[in-house]
Design a protein around this motif. Sequence first.
Motif, PDB file in Angstrom:
ATOM      1  N   PHE A 199       0.832  -1.189   0.000  1.00  0.00           N
ATOM      2  CA  PHE A 199       0.000   0.000   0.000  1.00  0.00           C
ATOM      3  C   PHE A 199       0.874   1.249   0.000  1.00  0.00           C
ATOM      4  CE2 PHE A 199      -2.290   3.415   2.090  1.00  0.00           C
ATOM      5  CZ  PHE A 199      -3.452   3.466   1.337  1.00  0.00           C
ATOM      6  N   MET A 200       1.894   1.259   0.858  1.00  0.00           N
ATOM      7  CA  MET A 200       2.737   2.443   0.967  1.00  0.00           C
ATOM      8  C   MET A 200       3.456   2.735  -0.351  1.00  0.00           C
ATOM      9  SD  MET A 200       5.834   3.212   3.570  1.00  0.00           S
ATOM     10  CE  MET A 200       4.993   3.995   4.921  1.00  0.00           C
ATOM     11  N   ASN A 201       3.983   1.690  -1.020  1.00  0.00           N
ATOM     12  CA  ASN A 201       4.701   1.913  -2.278  1.00  0.00           C
ATOM     13  C   ASN A 201       3.794   2.480  -3.359  1.00  0.00           C
ATOM     14  OD1 ASN A 201       7.126   1.067  -1.284  1.00  0.00           O
ATOM     15  ND2 ASN A 201       6.946  -1.009  -2.089  1.00  0.00           N
ATOM     16  N   LEU A 202       2.531   2.137  -3.331  1.00  0.00           N
ATOM     17  CA  LEU A 202       1.615   2.584  -4.378  1.00  0.00           C
ATOM     18  C   LEU A 202       1.006   3.943  -4.082  1.00  0.00           C
ATOM     19  CD1 LEU A 202      -0.258  -0.768  -5.086  1.00  0.00           C
ATOM     20  CD2 LEU A 202       1.579   0.271  -6.417  1.00  0.00           C
ATOM     21  N   ASN A 203       0.953   4.351  -2.844  1.00  0.00           N
ATOM     22  CA  ASN A 203       0.175   5.534  -2.488  1.00  0.00           C
ATOM     23  C   ASN A 203       0.967   6.644  -1.820  1.00  0.00           C
ATOM     24  OD1 ASN A 203      -2.695   4.735  -3.185  1.00  0.00           O
ATOM     25  ND2 ASN A 203      -1.950   2.951  -2.068  1.00  0.00           N
ATOM     26  N   GLN A 204       2.218   6.481  -1.562  1.00  0.00           N
ATOM     27  CA  GLN A 204       2.998   7.544  -0.941  1.00  0.00           C
ATOM     28  C   GLN A 204       4.239   7.799  -1.782  1.00  0.00           C
ATOM     29  OE1 GLN A 204       3.770   7.036   3.192  1.00  0.00           O
ATOM     30  NE2 GLN A 204       1.647   6.544   3.687  1.00  0.00           N
ATOM     31  N   ALA A 205       4.199   8.881  -2.544  1.00  0.00           N
ATOM     32  CA  ALA A 205       5.298   9.176  -3.457  1.00  0.00           C
ATOM     33  C   ALA A 205       6.627   9.311  -2.730  1.00  0.00           C
ATOM     34  CB  ALA A 205       4.988  10.442  -4.244  1.00  0.00           C
ATOM     35  N   ALA A 206       6.633   9.866  -1.535  1.00  0.00           N
ATOM     36  CA  ALA A 206       7.892  10.064  -0.831  1.00  0.00           C
ATOM     37  C   ALA A 206       8.618   8.745  -0.628  1.00  0.00           C
ATOM     38  CB  ALA A 206       7.634  10.731   0.517  1.00  0.00           C
ATOM     39  N   HIS A 207       7.910   7.685  -0.408  1.00  0.00           N
ATOM     40  CA  HIS A 207       8.533   6.385  -0.220  1.00  0.00           C
ATOM     41  C   HIS A 207       8.605   5.618  -1.543  1.00  0.00           C
ATOM     42  CE1 HIS A 207       9.779   2.771   1.888  1.00  0.00           C
ATOM     43  NE2 HIS A 207       8.914   2.104   1.135  1.00  0.00           N
ATOM     44  N   GLY A 208       7.498   5.517  -2.237  1.00  0.00           N
ATOM     45  CA  GLY A 208       7.422   4.713  -3.458  1.00  0.00           C
ATOM     46  C   GLY A 208       8.325   5.205  -4.562  1.00  0.00           C
ATOM     47  N   ASP A 209       8.402   6.527  -4.757  1.00  0.00           N
ATOM     48  CA  ASP A 209       9.267   7.065  -5.811  1.00  0.00           C
ATOM     49  C   ASP A 209      10.728   6.770  -5.524  1.00  0.00           C
ATOM     50  OD1 ASP A 209       6.942   7.991  -6.876  1.00  0.00           O
ATOM     51  OD2 ASP A 209       7.384  10.116  -6.640  1.00  0.00           O
ATOM     52  N   ARG A 210      11.126   6.917  -4.262  1.00  0.00           N
ATOM     53  CA  ARG A 210      12.512   6.613  -3.893  1.00  0.00           C
ATOM     54  C   ARG A 210      12.807   5.131  -4.079  1.00  0.00           C
ATOM     55  NH1 ARG A 210      12.802  10.167   1.601  1.00  0.00           N
ATOM     56  NH2 ARG A 210      12.906  12.179   0.583  1.00  0.00           N
ATOM     57  N   GLU A 211      11.872   4.298  -3.679  1.00  0.00           N
ATOM     58  CA  GLU A 211      12.052   2.854  -3.816  1.00  0.00           C
ATOM     59  C   GLU A 211      12.218   2.482  -5.293  1.00  0.00           C
ATOM     60  OE1 GLU A 211      12.160  -1.106  -2.163  1.00  0.00           O
ATOM     61  OE2 GLU A 211      12.369   0.880  -1.280  1.00  0.00           O
ATOM     62  N   HIS A 212      11.345   3.025  -6.136  1.00  0.00           N
ATOM     63  CA  HIS A 212      11.410   2.756  -7.566  1.00  0.00           C
ATOM     64  C   HIS A 212      12.737   3.240  -8.142  1.00  0.00           C
ATOM     65  CE1 HIS A 212      10.715   3.566 -11.862  1.00  0.00           C
ATOM     66  NE2 HIS A 212      10.003   2.460 -11.797  1.00  0.00           N
ATOM     67  N   GLY A 213      13.151   4.448  -7.797  1.00  0.00           N
ATOM     68  CA  GLY A 213      14.414   4.989  -8.287  1.00  0.00           C
ATOM     69  C   GLY A 213      15.603   4.165  -7.845  1.00  0.00           C
ATOM     70  N   PHE A 214      15.582   3.715  -6.595  1.00  0.00           N
ATOM     71  CA  PHE A 214      16.676   2.903  -6.059  1.00  0.00           C
ATOM     72  C   PHE A 214      16.781   1.578  -6.810  1.00  0.00           C
ATOM     73  CE2 PHE A 214      18.073  -0.435  -3.106  1.00  0.00           C
ATOM     74  CZ  PHE A 214      19.356   0.016  -2.837  1.00  0.00           C
ATOM     75  N   ILE A 215      15.653   0.909  -6.990  1.00  0.00           N
ATOM     76  CA  ILE A 215      15.653  -0.385  -7.686  1.00  0.00           C
ATOM     77  C   ILE A 215      16.134  -0.209  -9.131  1.00  0.00           C
ATOM     78  CG2 ILE A 215      14.171  -2.217  -8.585  1.00  0.00           C
ATOM     79  CD1 ILE A 215      12.461  -1.852  -6.016  1.00  0.00           C
TER      80      ILE A 215
END
Length: 154
Positions: A1-17
């Motif tokens: 849920f957090m990865n899909l709905n919170q850009a502050a976390h999800g965007d960083r996670e996506h960029g890191f991966i």
Amino acid sequence: FMNLNQAAHGDREHGFIAARLRMPRKVIAGYWQDEDVQKRLGSWMRAAIGVAVSKEMKVMRFGDNMREVAVTEGDKVEVQAKLGWQVNTWPVGKLVDTMDAVTEEEIDALMDVYKQSYDFATDDLETVRYQAREEIAMKKMMDAEGCKAFSNTF
């Protein structure tokens, strides 16, 4: 849920991966409602769609030399290797056979479209009807083969 709905976390996670996987990517920074950001995003999206569609591109080529022979089709082999496009040849005789099967009703319907869309600069409507027959036949062949574009030598 957090990865899909919170850009502050999800965007960083996506960029890191993506960075760890060394995946090519486009980063557009800024507030999403700013006109400049929307223009840059829209431009990138149109290019990305073009690339995605291009990867599945199959091109019908009429009137060619030997088919599927690398020494005579260097450019076609190169475009398939680099862009993923298939550029294969269909004989002009097959196009002629398909043209012979086009009905007068089909031509009449396409002529109606032409008349609504264009001003004719000729009184020779038989020539235009012949071109409509060619267009219908080519579209039938392309649809049957899953081709999205064509090239010809005539």
